[in-house]
Design a protein around this motif. Structure first.
Motif, PDB file in Angstrom:
ATOM      1  N   PRO A 119       0.813  -1.222   0.000  1.00  8.57           N
ATOM      2  CA  PRO A 119       0.000   0.000   0.000  1.00  8.57           C
ATOM      3  C   PRO A 119       0.848   1.276   0.000  1.00  8.57           C
ATOM      4  O   PRO A 119       0.485   2.273  -0.627  1.00  8.57           O
ATOM      5  CB  PRO A 119      -0.823  -0.112   1.293  1.00  8.57           C
ATOM      6  CG  PRO A 119      -0.876  -1.572   1.578  1.00  8.57           C
ATOM      7  CD  PRO A 119       0.453  -2.112   1.129  1.00  8.57           C
ATOM      8  N   ILE A 120       1.989   1.235   0.693  1.00  5.14           N
ATOM      9  CA  ILE A 120       2.900   2.386   0.704  1.00  5.14           C
ATOM     10  C   ILE A 120       3.496   2.598  -0.681  1.00  5.14           C
ATOM     11  O   ILE A 120       3.573   3.732  -1.179  1.00  5.14           O
ATOM     12  CB  ILE A 120       4.007   2.177   1.755  1.00  5.14           C
ATOM     13  CG1 ILE A 120       3.401   2.248   3.157  1.00  5.14           C
ATOM     14  CG2 ILE A 120       5.114   3.217   1.597  1.00  5.14           C
ATOM     15  CD1 ILE A 120       4.372   1.938   4.271  1.00  5.14           C
ATOM     16  N   LEU A 121       3.895   1.509  -1.328  1.00  8.57           N
ATOM     17  CA  LEU A 121       4.462   1.613  -2.677  1.00  8.57           C
ATOM     18  C   LEU A 121       3.442   2.152  -3.664  1.00  8.57           C
ATOM     19  O   LEU A 121       3.765   2.970  -4.537  1.00  8.57           O
ATOM     20  CB  LEU A 121       4.973   0.245  -3.137  1.00  8.57           C
ATOM     21  CG  LEU A 121       6.146  -0.332  -2.339  1.00  8.57           C
ATOM     22  CD1 LEU A 121       6.471  -1.737  -2.831  1.00  8.57           C
ATOM     23  CD2 LEU A 121       7.366   0.559  -2.452  1.00  8.57           C
ATOM     24  N   ASN A 122       2.210   1.701  -3.552  1.00 12.15           N
ATOM     25  CA  ASN A 122       1.157   2.182  -4.458  1.00 12.15           C
ATOM     26  C   ASN A 122       0.913   3.681  -4.273  1.00 12.15           C
ATOM     27  O   ASN A 122       0.739   4.416  -5.249  1.00 12.15           O
ATOM     28  CB  ASN A 122      -0.141   1.403  -4.227  1.00 12.15           C
ATOM     29  CG  ASN A 122      -0.036  -0.035  -4.700  1.00 12.15           C
ATOM     30  OD1 ASN A 122       0.784  -0.363  -5.570  1.00 12.15           O
ATOM     31  ND2 ASN A 122      -0.845  -0.914  -4.133  1.00 12.15           N
ATOM     32  N   LYS A 123       0.895   4.129  -3.033  1.00 16.16           N
ATOM     33  CA  LYS A 123       0.714   5.556  -2.767  1.00 16.16           C
ATOM     34  C   LYS A 123       1.905   6.350  -3.283  1.00 16.16           C
ATOM     35  O   LYS A 123       1.756   7.434  -3.861  1.00 16.16           O
ATOM     36  CB  LYS A 123       0.528   5.794  -1.264  1.00 16.16           C
ATOM     37  CG  LYS A 123       0.201   7.248  -0.924  1.00 16.16           C
ATOM     38  CD  LYS A 123      -0.126   7.413   0.552  1.00 16.16           C
ATOM     39  CE  LYS A 123      -0.503   8.867   0.858  1.00 16.16           C
ATOM     40  NZ  LYS A 123      -0.815   9.049   2.289  1.00 16.16           N
ATOM     41  N   TYR A 124       3.092   5.799  -3.107  1.00 18.98           N
ATOM     42  CA  TYR A 124       4.309   6.481  -3.581  1.00 18.98           C
ATOM     43  C   TYR A 124       4.277   6.631  -5.101  1.00 18.98           C
ATOM     44  O   TYR A 124       4.646   7.678  -5.637  1.00 18.98           O
ATOM     45  CB  TYR A 124       5.538   5.695  -3.142  1.00 18.98           C
ATOM     46  CG  TYR A 124       6.846   6.370  -3.498  1.00 18.98           C
ATOM     47  CD1 TYR A 124       7.325   7.429  -2.742  1.00 18.98           C
ATOM     48  CD2 TYR A 124       7.593   5.958  -4.594  1.00 18.98           C
ATOM     49  CE1 TYR A 124       8.521   8.056  -3.062  1.00 18.98           C
ATOM     50  CE2 TYR A 124       8.788   6.576  -4.923  1.00 18.98           C
ATOM     51  CZ  TYR A 124       9.249   7.622  -4.150  1.00 18.98           C
ATOM     52  OH  TYR A 124      10.417   8.247  -4.485  1.00 18.98           O
ATOM     53  N   ARG A 125       3.852   5.586  -5.788  1.00 17.32           N
ATOM     54  CA  ARG A 125       3.773   5.656  -7.259  1.00 17.32           C
ATOM     55  C   ARG A 125       2.835   6.772  -7.703  1.00 17.32           C
ATOM     56  O   ARG A 125       3.091   7.446  -8.696  1.00 17.32           O
ATOM     57  CB  ARG A 125       3.295   4.322  -7.832  1.00 17.32           C
ATOM     58  CG  ARG A 125       4.339   3.227  -7.817  1.00 17.32           C
ATOM     59  CD  ARG A 125       3.869   2.030  -8.624  1.00 17.32           C
ATOM     60  NE  ARG A 125       4.809   0.926  -8.528  1.00 17.32           N
ATOM     61  CZ  ARG A 125       4.689  -0.089  -7.684  1.00 17.32           C
ATOM     62  NH1 ARG A 125       3.662  -0.113  -6.849  1.00 17.32           N
ATOM     63  NH2 ARG A 125       5.574  -1.048  -7.661  1.00 17.32           N
ATOM     64  N   ARG A 126       1.742   6.948  -6.981  1.00 16.95           N
ATOM     65  CA  ARG A 126       0.791   8.009  -7.346  1.00 16.95           C
ATOM     66  C   ARG A 126       1.386   9.387  -7.087  1.00 16.95           C
ATOM     67  O   ARG A 126       1.198  10.310  -7.889  1.00 16.95           O
ATOM     68  CB  ARG A 126      -0.512   7.850  -6.553  1.00 16.95           C
ATOM     69  CG  ARG A 126      -1.334   6.624  -6.937  1.00 16.95           C
ATOM     70  CD  ARG A 126      -2.738   6.692  -6.373  1.00 16.95           C
ATOM     71  NE  ARG A 126      -2.745   6.719  -4.906  1.00 16.95           N
ATOM     72  CZ  ARG A 126      -2.781   5.636  -4.144  1.00 16.95           C
ATOM     73  NH1 ARG A 126      -2.809   4.441  -4.693  1.00 16.95           N
ATOM     74  NH2 ARG A 126      -2.810   5.736  -2.822  1.00 16.95           N
ATOM     75  N   GLU A 127       2.092   9.543  -5.974  1.00 20.38           N
ATOM     76  CA  GLU A 127       2.604  10.861  -5.591  1.00 20.38           C
ATOM     77  C   GLU A 127       3.919  11.212  -6.280  1.00 20.38           C
ATOM     78  O   GLU A 127       4.248  12.391  -6.425  1.00 20.38           O
ATOM     79  CB  GLU A 127       2.785  10.917  -4.070  1.00 20.38           C
ATOM     80  CG  GLU A 127       1.469  10.804  -3.305  1.00 20.38           C
ATOM     81  CD  GLU A 127       1.664  10.894  -1.804  1.00 20.38           C
ATOM     82  OE1 GLU A 127       2.821  11.084  -1.355  1.00 20.38           O
ATOM     83  OE2 GLU A 127       0.657  10.779  -1.067  1.00 20.38           O
TER      84      GLU A 127
END
Length: 299
Positions: A109-117
């Motif tokens: 979930p952290i990686l997915n959020k990082y990809r978006r930001e």
């Protein structure tokens, strides 16, 4: 002789249809625009613009140059923007590895959020089964390491994440599952340990429990996957040691049970980075997401 300024001049002429209007966009004089055109036409001995039409129209040669401009100029614009982002640490490549082979449930979930930001940063993964992953960090082969080992290495910085307990994992029918007190090293001397394929000295149960008591497992069997590890334990092929948040998920399903090891084996998880790169903007972005991390909540 054909330069970017010529491509920009012709696209401005196409957009506005006159020398004067194109000059305004380019922040030059109309005579400067005319001079650029003549310079290019004289060099190639070809006419690019029909000057007598209103608005200006382009000859086949002019259209060919415009086609080139439409291909090249957007690439130049993108490259300039990327260079600026790189210069300010907003773009790049983040190569990540984890010694915690059961961490991806909370890490994804952290990686997915990082990809978006941070969409301009390329995320890449390296295996965490390397013998010395900290040295991969120092040598620049990876940029961030999830680890329980905060080795004192010059040039490496550690960001604490959370503490966890490493627990013994057993089949519900295993004799040690009946124990009401904490498991002692001597009780495991005749057991097969099911573990990830890393050096034995890097396994919590060996480094912090068995070795200090000078006791060894009868055998060590390895597997890359947590699901396979659980399956082997459940089918009584051996015992394992996993973080409390991992084993809790499988205990709820009734597949395995867990017991504390001695007075408890507690480990701190860290995110390790190079000191030289930790202040880069996109590295700080990842660190900020980790800052709000709490121990996985499925316990």
């Amino acid at each position: 002789m054909l330069e970017l300024r010529h491509l920009k001049t012709l696209t401005a002429l196409r957009a506005h249809g006159s020398l004067a209007a194109a000059a305004d966009e380019l922040h030059v004089t109309a005579s400067a625009v005319s001079h650029q055109l003549k310079e290019l036409e004289n060099y190639y001995d070809v006419s690019l613009v029909n000057r007598r039409t209103r608005p200006l129209t382009f000859t086949p040669a002019g259209k060919a140059v415009l086609k080139l401009a439409d291909s090249i100029l957007p690439q130049v614009t993108r490259t300039k923007a990327n260079l600026k982002r790189l210069a300010h640490g907003q773009a790049g490549r983040l190569r990540l590895a984890s010694e915690c082979h059961s961490c991806f449930d909370w890490l994804m979930p952290i990686l997915n959020k990082y990809r978006r930001e941070w969409s301009d940063v390329e995320l890449d993964f390296a295996t965490g089964f390397e013998p010395e992953p900290h040295h991969l960090l120092l040598e620049g082969d990876i940029d961030l390491l999830i680890t329980a080992s905060n080795l004192e290495l010059e040039g490496v910085a550690y960001q604490p994440l959370f503490e966890y307990e490493s627990r013994l994992v057993l089949s519900p029918t295993h004799p040690l599952a009946e124990e009401t007190t904490a498991i002692q090293p001597s009780q495991l001397a005749d057991q097969t340990l099911i573990a990830y394929p890393v050096e034995a000295k890097r396994l919590d149960i060996i480094a912090k429990f068995m070795t200090p008591a000078e006791v060894s497992f009868k055998q060590i069997r390895t597997t890359d996957l947590t699901a396979m590890l659980i399956q082997l334990v459940a089918s009584e092929r051996g015992v394992a040691a996993l973080p409390d948040w991992v084993v809790a998920e499988y205990e709820k399903k009734g597949w395995v049970v867990s017991r504390p090891l001695g007075h408890g084996i507690y480990c701190q998880l860290y995110a390790a980075t190079r000191v030289s790169s930790k202040d880069t903007a996109y590295m700080q972005g990842f660190a900020n997401l980790l800052e709000g991390l709490v121990k996985p909540a499925n316990l």
